[in-house]
Design an enzyme around this catalytic site. Sequence first.
Site, PDB file in Angstrom:
ATOM      1  CB  CYS A   8      -0.777  -0.035   1.136  1.00 61.42           C
ATOM      2  SG  CYS A   8       0.019   0.273   2.791  1.00 61.42           S
ATOM      3  NE  ARG A  14      -4.696   1.259   1.498  1.00 64.10           N
ATOM      4  CZ  ARG A  14      -4.374   1.988   0.487  1.00 64.10           C
ATOM      5  NH1 ARG A  14      -6.021   2.130  -0.412  1.00 64.10           N
ATOM      6  NH2 ARG A  14      -3.630   2.988   0.976  1.00 64.10           N
ATOM      7  CG  ASP A 118      -5.893   4.972   2.711  1.00 65.62           C
ATOM      8  OD1 ASP A 118      -5.477   4.419   4.626  1.00 65.62           O
ATOM      9  OD2 ASP A 118      -3.871   5.740   2.599  1.00 65.62           O
TER      10      ASP A 118
END
Length: 156
Positions: A8, A14, A118
């Site tokens: 990420c 994440r 996100d």
Amino acid sequence: MKRILFVCTGNTCRSPMAEAMFRAKTAGRGYEVRSAGVAAFPGQEASLHAKQVLDERGIEHEHTSSRLDEGLIDWSDVILTMTNSHKHAIQTFFPLALPKVYTLREFVGVEGIPDIADPFGGALEDYRRCAEEIEESLDRLFAMLQHPRFREFGAE
């Protein structure tokens, strides 16, 4: 061992959740799992909400962020990103990774929205939703890797 790298941006939300969740899902099955960020500051802990979501799910986690580098690219058998922009950044800066980099959703065949949003800076509920999205894809990934067609990525 087969090696899966989740990527990420900052490697605090994440990808660490994906790493911990997939490690728990595949425990004892011969997979190595790591995570990194395309713009990570190495050594940071996972975000408080990411850790809380993993705790709520009973998933063990110890994490410090790593910046994506050639060593991790070389280490991995497949690189699964959270967004198309992560995928394109890797393809731009690490062109040799091209044959093994996909978005997580692309790799597992989720159509529609290609990115996992996100949750950084959001409420705990945003992280819970993010974890649900990740888990849906990880369930598909686990099922795919059990199929003989994907033996090159999976454990025997």
